[in-house]
Enzyme design. Structure first.
Site, PDB file in Angstrom:
ATOM      1  CD1 TRP A 210      -2.069  -2.240   1.688  1.00 42.03           C
ATOM      2  CD2 TRP A 210      -3.194  -1.003   0.204  1.00 42.03           C
ATOM      3  NE1 TRP A 210      -3.173  -2.971   1.302  1.00 42.03           N
ATOM      4  CE2 TRP A 210      -3.897  -2.230   0.380  1.00 42.03           C
ATOM      5  CE3 TRP A 210      -3.726  -0.069  -0.684  1.00 42.03           C
ATOM      6  CZ2 TRP A 210      -5.083  -2.524  -0.285  1.00 42.03           C
ATOM      7  CZ3 TRP A 210      -4.907  -0.377  -1.339  1.00 42.03           C
ATOM      8  CH2 TRP A 210      -5.568  -1.587  -1.146  1.00 42.03           C
TER       9      TRP A 210
ATOM     10  CE  LYS B  62      -8.818   2.677  -1.021  1.00 38.59           C
ATOM     11  NZ  LYS B  62      -8.916   3.503   0.206  1.00 38.59           N
TER      12      LYS B  62
ATOM     13  CG  ASP C 212     -32.645   9.854  -9.762  1.00 37.18           C
ATOM     14  OD1 ASP C 212     -33.774   9.729  -9.251  1.00 37.18           O
ATOM     15  OD2 ASP C 212     -31.741  10.565  -9.266  1.00 37.18           O
TER      16      ASP C 212
ATOM     17  CD  GLU D 140     -37.240  10.983 -10.327  1.00 36.11           C
ATOM     18  OE1 GLU D 140     -37.667  10.812  -9.178  1.00 36.11           O
ATOM     19  OE2 GLU D 140     -36.103  11.421 -10.555  1.00 36.11           O
TER      20      GLU D 140
END
Length: 670
Positions: free
Chosen positions: A80, A112, A326, A380
């Site tokens: 990491w 990551k 949405d 929507e």
């Protein structure tokens, strides 16, 4: 050049705004020419270039981070920490690229990015990653290597269809099981999908699929656009669910959230490369004033590339059959529609509209239909924006359907403010059937919105505390009798007067009790109200079963007769004094007696000459009614007067009852 537009032909009040409408269409065409070399589908391939990919020789990962100086891949393989062996090479146009030997990464590794930018650095989840997992102990999210060696085998591609009239079952994977916990894709496929199929719905709308860090957001604060939420299972399990739905002839559409994004920096993309404006607005428009989220800058080509690629990704990778977009109203207006009452057409064309967002939505719909002509898009949208669900050729934004959001609001207002003995049947018909002629709509009595904490489902508004002690079939309770009768009438009224489709949120068809409340601090992180209690509807001693039977037969009637495909809705009787309403759709005659006190004998309803057969009766005992109507009778029309061409059928109409008749033409004998 001003072209002839059909939306103006169908609505002459738009003539004063023809120039603006044409300008918006031209802007979308110009933008398409600017960003594409051939087709939108070819442009929307960012997911094939960016993100983590494996070929026969190496791993390759790319990200766009124009404000970053350096980028490292970090994970257990690097302890990491940033390491020279895992440093990206900065290439053209703000892109970073890293190639690694195949042995460097293995399936299920967590990883990551560590980015350096002027004045700082930070760990980030890749924008284009396709799987994100939360550590159960630390609660930290990380990307995860998830690359199957063999492609998923789709078994039921040939059964994928497009329905003219979607009957949508709105569902949330996590709260779809009865357990007090998070449901899975597999549990939904095994336990819930058969229920939906048996209920007759032909489309499933899945909520909360895109990864979101806070479960209680209902999936509307998205952090990773391309990652199917891992809290429900693996990508393969979601694909198995969709494939199984296709095997039953059921379409699966997805709630897609492109109207805003989560503000979280560690999980989301709001400050990915150290600049707040990489994907979002840099000024006061950056944060949504009502949703505590970030607003995309649709004017940037890179944002168009990201979102359009996301549109294609879910259609291509997961074989979704379309989308429910949405928050479209929020996208269309600079003020998100919050300070407008939309009482005049000027409010749609007065310069307060986000022209870049309108352009994006136009391109998104064109891409959907270009990639899969059988896919559907549903908006929507509550402002009534003209042309929203009209075709591009006619001058619209090319959505296939608009959600009729005013209908559930109308039912709530009516129940709250007006005693049902004063319900105006003519006004009810107007509110349910009123729509733009050129548009298709999805009607619904209630969705998930009406079931959230702070609101109430229709059944709870109608029955209230009697829900807890009087829902067994052996009990006698006038409040429950009234509530069950109106629950059926409201649903049948809605679908019989609907535009072109119908929607129901899971469990509402049988009157699921109580509200939806996701785990949060305020409820001590309880899952008690974030689930569906299927055992209630399975219990033959309870009245929930009767509501479920009515909904099933109501949906079966539409599947057989396809009455909402008929664009013309004929109101043949609107008797306000007696509260009787009759509506004709195709060969069906829907007769409603909403009067809570009076039943009528020999009540005449205008009808075509011929005979009529009763095909649905809300008063049947199996639906929780009182069996006051003989279902075996045939009804023959009679002339209103001697030698008159006008006919009526004469009916017994019990109070709070709906009867549906099928017209059978009389054969002439010469």
């Amino acid at each position: 050049m001003i072209k002839h537009l059909k939306i103006i032909e169908s609505d002459p009040m738009l003539i004063d705004y023809q120039y603006v409408i044409q300008k918006r269409l031209n802007a979308a065409s110009q933008k398409e020419r600017e960003i594409t070399k051939s087709t939108l589908s070819d442009f929307a391939n960012g997911h094939h270039y960016y993100g983590l990919h494996r070929n026969s020789n190496h791993w390759i990962i790319r990200e766009w981070a124009p404000n970053a100086d350096k980028m490292f891949l970090i994970g257990e393989f690097s302890d990491w920490q940033e390491h020279a062996d895992y440093q990206f090479k900065k290439i053209e146009n703000g892109n970073f690229e890293l190639k690694l030997p195949l042995a460097s990464l293995k399936q299920a590794d967590f990883y990551k990015l560590l980015l350096h930018w002027p004045g700082g650095k930070g760990e980030r989840i890749p924008v284009w990653c396709t799987r994100v997992v939360q550590d159960a102990k630390t609660l930290i999210y990380s990307a995860q290597v998830w690359q199957s060696e063999l492609p998923f085998e789709w078994k039921y591609e040939s059964k994928r269809v497009k329905y003219k009239s979607p009957l949508i079952y709105e569902a949330h994977i996590g709260m779809a099981t009865e357990k007090e916990g998070v449901g899975t894709y597999n549990e939904f496929r095994e336990l819930v999908l058969p229920r939906i199929h048996k209920a007759g719905y032909n489309t499933i709308q899945l909520m909360a699929i895109q990864e979101h860090p806070y479960y209680g957001s209902f999936g509307y604060h998205v952090s990773s656009l391309f990652a199917a939420s891992s809290r429900f299972g693996t990508p393969e399990e979601l694909k198995q669910l969709i494939d199984a739905a296709h095997s039953l002839g059921i379409m699966v559409i997805m709630d897609i959230i492109h109207s805003h994004a989560v503000k979280n920096e560690l999980e989301g993309i709001g400050n990915f490369d150290g600049s707040p404006y990489q994907f979002f607005h840099a000024d006061e428009r950056r944060e949504h004033i009502a949703w505590d989220s970030l607003c995309y800058d649709y004017g940037k080509n890179e944002v168009l590339h990201l979102l359009l690629s996301n549109i294609k990704y879910w259609l291509e990778e997961y074989h979704f059959d379309g989308y429910r977009f949405d928050g479209v109203t929020s996208m269309l207006y600079y003020d998100h529609g919050l300070s407008r009452d939309f009482t005049s057409y000027e409010m749609y064309f007065d310069g307060g509209q986000d022209e870049d967002a309108i352009c994006y939505l136009t391109l998104a719909n064109k891409l959907i239909h270009e990639y899969n002509p059988n896919a559907i898009s549903v908006a929507e949208e509550m402002s009534g924006y003209p042309g929203l669900a009209s075709s591009l050729e006619d001058g619209g934004l090319d959505f296939d359907f608009r959600l009729a959001m005013g209908i559930p609001d109308y039912w709530i207002k009516l129940i709250k403010e007006t005693l049902d003995e004063n319900w105006d049947v003519g006004k009810i018909f107007y509110e349910l059937s009123n729509k733009r002629y050129e548009e298709k709509t999805i009607s619904y009595a209630e969705s998930h919105d009406q079931a959230l904490v702070g609101d109430q489902t229709l059944i709870f508004r109608l029955i209230e505390k009697a829900m807890y002690d009087s829902m067994d079939k052996s009990s006698e309770n006038l409040v429950v009798d009234r509530g069950i009768a109106l629950h059926k009438l409201i649903r049948l009224l809605t679908i019989s007067c609907s535009g072109n489709g119908y929607l129901n949120f899971m469990g509402n068809e049988f009157g699921h009790p109580e509200w939806i409340d996701f785990p949060r601090v305020g409820n001590n992180w309880s899952y008690k109200h974030a689930r569906r209690q299927w055992s209630l509807v399975d219990n033959q001693l309870l009245r929930f079963e009767t509501l479920n039977e009515f909904d099933k037969d109501m949906i079966a009637l539409q599947n057989k007769e396809e009455f909402i495909n008929e664009p013309y809705i004929n109101c043949v009787q609107s008797d306000q004094g007696n509260q009787v309403l009759a509506v004709q759709r195709k060969d069906l005659l829907f007769v409603y007696n909403l009067n809570p006190n009076e039943s009528f004998t020999h009540y005449g309803i205008p009808a075509n000459s011929g005979k009529y057969q009763l095909v649905l009766n809300s008063d049947e005992k199996k639906y929780g009614g009182f069996d006051r109507v003989d279902g075996n009778l045939l009804y023959y029309s009679k002339p209103e007067a001697l030698m008159s061409n006008k006919h009526r059928i004469y009916l017994y109409l019990p109070s709070r009852t709906a009867l549906v008749f099928k017209y059978i033409p009389t054969k002439r004998i010469f």
